[in-house]
Design a protein around this motif. Structure first.
Motif, PDB file in Angstrom:
ATOM      1  N   SER A   1       0.824  -1.215   0.000  1.00 42.43           N
ATOM      2  CA  SER A   1       0.000   0.000   0.000  1.00 42.43           C
ATOM      3  C   SER A   1       0.858   1.265   0.000  1.00 42.43           C
ATOM      4  CB  SER A   1      -0.916  -0.006   1.229  1.00 42.43           C
ATOM      5  OG  SER A   1      -0.136  -0.047   2.432  1.00 42.43           O
ATOM      6  N   ASN A   2       2.189   1.098  -0.001  1.00 42.38           N
ATOM      7  CA  ASN A   2       3.081   2.257   0.013  1.00 42.38           C
ATOM      8  C   ASN A   2       3.274   2.862  -1.377  1.00 42.38           C
ATOM      9  OD1 ASN A   2       3.600   2.007   2.786  1.00 42.38           O
ATOM     10  ND2 ASN A   2       5.218   0.494   2.416  1.00 42.38           N
ATOM     11  N   PHE A   3       2.713   2.184  -2.418  1.00 43.88           N
ATOM     12  CA  PHE A   3       2.949   2.649  -3.781  1.00 43.88           C
ATOM     13  C   PHE A   3       1.646   2.859  -4.534  1.00 43.88           C
ATOM     14  CE2 PHE A   3       6.669  -0.250  -2.882  1.00 43.88           C
ATOM     15  CZ  PHE A   3       7.545   0.781  -2.583  1.00 43.88           C
ATOM     16  N   GLU A   4       1.694   3.804  -5.464  1.00 41.92           N
ATOM     17  CA  GLU A   4       0.585   4.074  -6.366  1.00 41.92           C
ATOM     18  C   GLU A   4       0.894   3.481  -7.740  1.00 41.92           C
ATOM     19  OE1 GLU A   4      -2.186   5.680  -5.673  1.00 41.92           O
ATOM     20  OE2 GLU A   4      -1.842   7.086  -4.023  1.00 41.92           O
ATOM     21  N   PHE A   5      -0.158   3.140  -8.498  1.00 40.71           N
ATOM     22  CA  PHE A   5      -0.003   2.619  -9.856  1.00 40.71           C
ATOM     23  C   PHE A   5      -0.848   3.433 -10.810  1.00 40.71           C
ATOM     24  CE2 PHE A   5       0.534  -0.909  -6.943  1.00 40.71           C
ATOM     25  CZ  PHE A   5       1.715  -1.478  -7.377  1.00 40.71           C
ATOM     26  N   GLU A   6      -0.388   3.480 -12.040  1.00 40.47           N
ATOM     27  CA  GLU A   6      -1.179   4.161 -13.060  1.00 40.47           C
ATOM     28  C   GLU A   6      -0.907   3.514 -14.413  1.00 40.47           C
ATOM     29  OE1 GLU A   6      -1.777   8.723 -14.691  1.00 40.47           O
ATOM     30  OE2 GLU A   6      -1.235   8.360 -12.595  1.00 40.47           O
ATOM     31  N   LYS A   7      -1.979   3.205 -15.136  1.00 44.66           N
ATOM     32  CA  LYS A   7      -1.825   2.704 -16.498  1.00 44.66           C
ATOM     33  C   LYS A   7      -1.791   3.896 -17.442  1.00 44.66           C
ATOM     34  CE  LYS A   7      -3.653  -0.510 -19.934  1.00 44.66           C
ATOM     35  NZ  LYS A   7      -4.738  -1.474 -20.296  1.00 44.66           N
ATOM     36  N   LEU A   8      -0.775   3.944 -18.297  1.00 42.33           N
ATOM     37  CA  LEU A   8      -0.572   5.097 -19.167  1.00 42.33           C
ATOM     38  C   LEU A   8      -1.327   4.956 -20.478  1.00 42.33           C
ATOM     39  CD1 LEU A   8       3.290   5.596 -18.770  1.00 42.33           C
ATOM     40  CD2 LEU A   8       1.462   6.642 -17.416  1.00 42.33           C
ATOM     41  N   GLU A   9      -1.730   6.082 -21.030  1.00 42.80           N
ATOM     42  CA  GLU A   9      -2.208   6.099 -22.404  1.00 42.80           C
ATOM     43  C   GLU A   9      -1.029   5.799 -23.320  1.00 42.80           C
ATOM     44  OE1 GLU A   9      -5.287   6.430 -23.412  1.00 42.80           O
ATOM     45  OE2 GLU A   9      -6.103   6.770 -21.392  1.00 42.80           O
ATOM     46  N   VAL A  10      -1.308   5.234 -24.483  1.00 43.65           N
ATOM     47  CA  VAL A  10      -0.231   4.836 -25.393  1.00 43.65           C
ATOM     48  C   VAL A  10       0.643   6.028 -25.770  1.00 43.65           C
ATOM     49  CG1 VAL A  10       0.285   3.971 -27.703  1.00 43.65           C
ATOM     50  CG2 VAL A  10      -1.452   2.834 -26.313  1.00 43.65           C
ATOM     51  N   ALA A  11       0.048   7.174 -26.032  1.00 40.94           N
ATOM     52  CA  ALA A  11       0.820   8.358 -26.433  1.00 40.94           C
ATOM     53  C   ALA A  11       1.790   8.780 -25.323  1.00 40.94           C
ATOM     54  CB  ALA A  11      -0.121   9.497 -26.783  1.00 40.94           C
ATOM     55  N   GLU A  12       1.340   8.724 -24.064  1.00 41.87           N
ATOM     56  CA  GLU A  12       2.224   9.092 -22.956  1.00 41.87           C
ATOM     57  C   GLU A  12       3.340   8.071 -22.786  1.00 41.87           C
ATOM     58  OE1 GLU A  12       2.119  10.361 -18.220  1.00 41.87           O
ATOM     59  OE2 GLU A  12       0.320   9.530 -19.164  1.00 41.87           O
ATOM     60  N   ALA A  13       3.006   6.786 -22.919  1.00 47.51           N
ATOM     61  CA  ALA A  13       4.031   5.746 -22.817  1.00 47.51           C
ATOM     62  C   ALA A  13       5.075   5.916 -23.924  1.00 47.51           C
ATOM     63  CB  ALA A  13       3.385   4.364 -22.921  1.00 47.51           C
ATOM     64  N   GLU A  14       4.621   6.190 -25.137  1.00 48.24           N
ATOM     65  CA  GLU A  14       5.557   6.396 -26.255  1.00 48.24           C
ATOM     66  C   GLU A  14       6.462   7.584 -25.983  1.00 48.24           C
ATOM     67  OE1 GLU A  14       5.454   7.038 -31.122  1.00 48.24           O
ATOM     68  OE2 GLU A  14       3.581   7.027 -29.973  1.00 48.24           O
ATOM     69  N   SER A  15       5.900   8.653 -25.446  1.00 46.59           N
ATOM     70  CA  SER A  15       6.695   9.845 -25.126  1.00 46.59           C
ATOM     71  C   SER A  15       7.739   9.550 -24.053  1.00 46.59           C
ATOM     72  CB  SER A  15       5.761  10.967 -24.658  1.00 46.59           C
ATOM     73  OG  SER A  15       6.497  12.097 -24.252  1.00 46.59           O
ATOM     74  N   LEU A  16       7.349   8.791 -23.011  1.00 47.61           N
ATOM     75  CA  LEU A  16       8.294   8.456 -21.941  1.00 47.61           C
ATOM     76  C   LEU A  16       9.414   7.569 -22.443  1.00 47.61           C
ATOM     77  CD1 LEU A  16       5.972   7.818 -18.862  1.00 47.61           C
ATOM     78  CD2 LEU A  16       7.618   9.668 -19.147  1.00 47.61           C
ATOM     79  N   TYR A  17       9.084   6.562 -23.243  1.00 48.18           N
ATOM     80  CA  TYR A  17      10.128   5.688 -23.779  1.00 48.18           C
ATOM     81  C   TYR A  17      11.084   6.468 -24.672  1.00 48.18           C
ATOM     82  CZ  TYR A  17       8.236   1.303 -21.975  1.00 48.18           C
ATOM     83  OH  TYR A  17       7.843   0.282 -21.148  1.00 48.18           O
ATOM     84  N   SER A  18      10.553   7.353 -25.497  1.00 45.24           N
ATOM     85  CA  SER A  18      11.401   8.144 -26.390  1.00 45.24           C
ATOM     86  C   SER A  18      12.305   9.083 -25.591  1.00 45.24           C
ATOM     87  CB  SER A  18      10.536   8.944 -27.363  1.00 45.24           C
ATOM     88  OG  SER A  18       9.778   8.077 -28.182  1.00 45.24           O
ATOM     89  N   LYS A  19      11.800   9.586 -24.475  1.00 48.71           N
ATOM     90  CA  LYS A  19      12.565  10.516 -23.647  1.00 48.71           C
ATOM     91  C   LYS A  19      13.659   9.820 -22.841  1.00 48.71           C
ATOM     92  CE  LYS A  19      11.852  13.836 -19.824  1.00 48.71           C
ATOM     93  NZ  LYS A  19      12.371  15.075 -20.404  1.00 48.71           N
ATOM     94  N   PHE A  20      13.312   8.652 -22.259  1.00 51.93           N
ATOM     95  CA  PHE A  20      14.223   8.036 -21.301  1.00 51.93           C
ATOM     96  C   PHE A  20      14.973   6.807 -21.818  1.00 51.93           C
ATOM     97  CE2 PHE A  20      11.229  10.330 -18.543  1.00 51.93           C
ATOM     98  CZ  PHE A  20      12.122  11.033 -17.748  1.00 51.93           C
ATOM     99  N   MET A  21      14.490   6.172 -22.873  1.00 50.08           N
ATOM    100  CA  MET A  21      15.147   4.940 -23.313  1.00 50.08           C
ATOM    101  C   MET A  21      15.635   4.970 -24.753  1.00 50.08           C
ATOM    102  SD  MET A  21      13.151   1.774 -21.446  1.00 50.08           S
ATOM    103  CE  MET A  21      14.591   0.715 -21.603  1.00 50.08           C
TER     104      MET A  21
END
Length: 379
Positions: free
Chosen positions: A169-189
């Protein structure tokens, strides 16, 4: 009939499907000293590559006998060869030669033909993966075909229990929209080795079940990033093909049966039963694992629990599989069963263009990055 009469051509589903399936069954020989996972292609021999941007399967035919097969896929990925950090790569997989026709150069000729197809399609580098103890594969690619050892990866396999795992219960979860996931992968990986240039197509594929992030409870996900966070994506490989365990000792079978019996007889004890791996089963593949911050290791482990609980709701899914760089500390945070996992999967590479040979030499001198992106379309 001599081997000079052998024909190597592209796979024809109508003509070759049953014969390729038969060849795959005859080639089911794993390491004698431990269990080994075999694939069941569900009657579709090209299932492991058909989601790739460009792909081909070659068959070797001698008279009316199909004596060998191999597959290849092509994509644009990140490689570390300044000033240009993108390259077109061809992946070789599924090389099989009928047991009665081995050590006669058939595998060699199949790979040469596949390399010719790569070159015709503008490929800069060809690469393949094999277990470090696969002596026959190593001799063919390294000793005869001039491939060189490039990187190592760890394949981590974790059984799926039908019991849900407790999520902190110490952590939060969130499922990302595809566009946000694509942006994060492009930014960080995007600088990660072998990161695919078409990451958006992977995330939008019907087999990609989604991308999730985890972060400490009390912090927010939005305009700024939490102090620690992690993300991963999940691919439903079981929709394409199944796995089955071979060469396992009888003690493993007895342990599986006894654990399942204990779960039925004493459900109040909440003892996790080991799945039946002897029958074909589906699996989820976890890819694109990324983390930041001091709590990121715990967040990755918690995300893996979330994926396990997703998988436990599927009647067919009995394992969660992840592949990470051999030197990546991530492997210590990803739950896995050592008996089924492969701690050292060897990647070998070869430059197919003269102008890329010097770049390859520079790449080999560069220490491996912490992370290695494994494309779920090529599992």
């Amino acid at each position: 009939m001599g081997y000079e009469d052998m024909i190597i051509r592209s796979y024809n589903a109508q003509k070759d499907r049953a014969r390729v399936e038969d060849l795959e069954r005859r080639c089911e020989v794993g390491p004698a000293e431990r269990g080994f996972l075999f694939t069941d292609t569900l009657g579709d021999p090209i299932c492991r590559i058909k989601n790739s941007p460009v792909y081909n399967m070659l068959v070797a035919e001698l008279g009316d006998q199909l004596v060998g097969v191999t597959q290849g896929s092509i994509k644009l990925v990140t490689v570390h060869k300044p000033p240009k950090n993108l390259a077109r790569v061809g992946y070789i997989l599924g090389l099989r030669v009928a047991p009665l026709y081995r050590r006669r150069g058939i595998g060699f000729r199949l790979v040469i033909k596949l390399e010719e197809w790569f070159i015709a399609n503008g490929v800069d580098y060809a690469y393949m993966a094999t277990e470090k103890d696969n002596e026959a594969s190593f001799k063919l690619f390294v000793d005869k075909l001039s491939y060189v050892k490039f990187r190592t990866a760890s394949i981590l396999v974790n059984p799926v229990s039908r019991r849900m795992l407790r999520i902190s219960s110490n952590f939060e979860f969130e499922k990302l929209e595809v566009a946000e996931a694509e942006s994060l992968y492009s930014k960080f990986m995007s600088s990660t080795e072998f990161f695919p240039n078409d990451i958006g197509k992977i995330l939008r594929n019907k087999l990609s079940l989604g991308t999730w992030v985890a972060y400490p409870r009390g912090e927010s996900w939005g305009a700024t990033f939490p102090s620690s966070w992690a993300m991963l994506s999940v691919w439903n490989s079981g929709e394409l093909f199944k796995l089955r365990l071979g060469n396992a000792p009888s003690s493993c079978l007895m342990y599986t049966q006894s654990s399942q019996l204990m779960e039925k007889l004493f459900p109040c004890f909440k003892l996790p039963a080991i799945p039946d791996f002897w029958q074909p089963f589906g699996f989820y593949f976890v890819y694109g694992v990324y983390r930041e911050g001091p709590l990121s290791g715990k967040l990755v482990r918690t995300l893996c629990r979330l994926v396990h609980n997703m998988a436990s709701k599927s009647k067919d899914c009995k394992a969660v599989v992840t592949e990470v760089g051999g030197s990546d500390a991530l492997r210590h945070h990803i739950p896995h069963w050592k008996f089924l996992s492969c701690p050292e999967d060897l990647w070998c590479i070869k430059a197919l263009k003269n102008e890329e040979r010097n770049s390859l030499f520079e790449m080999l001198k560069t220490p491996p990055t912490r992370t290695l992106f494994v494309d779920p379309r090529e599992v």
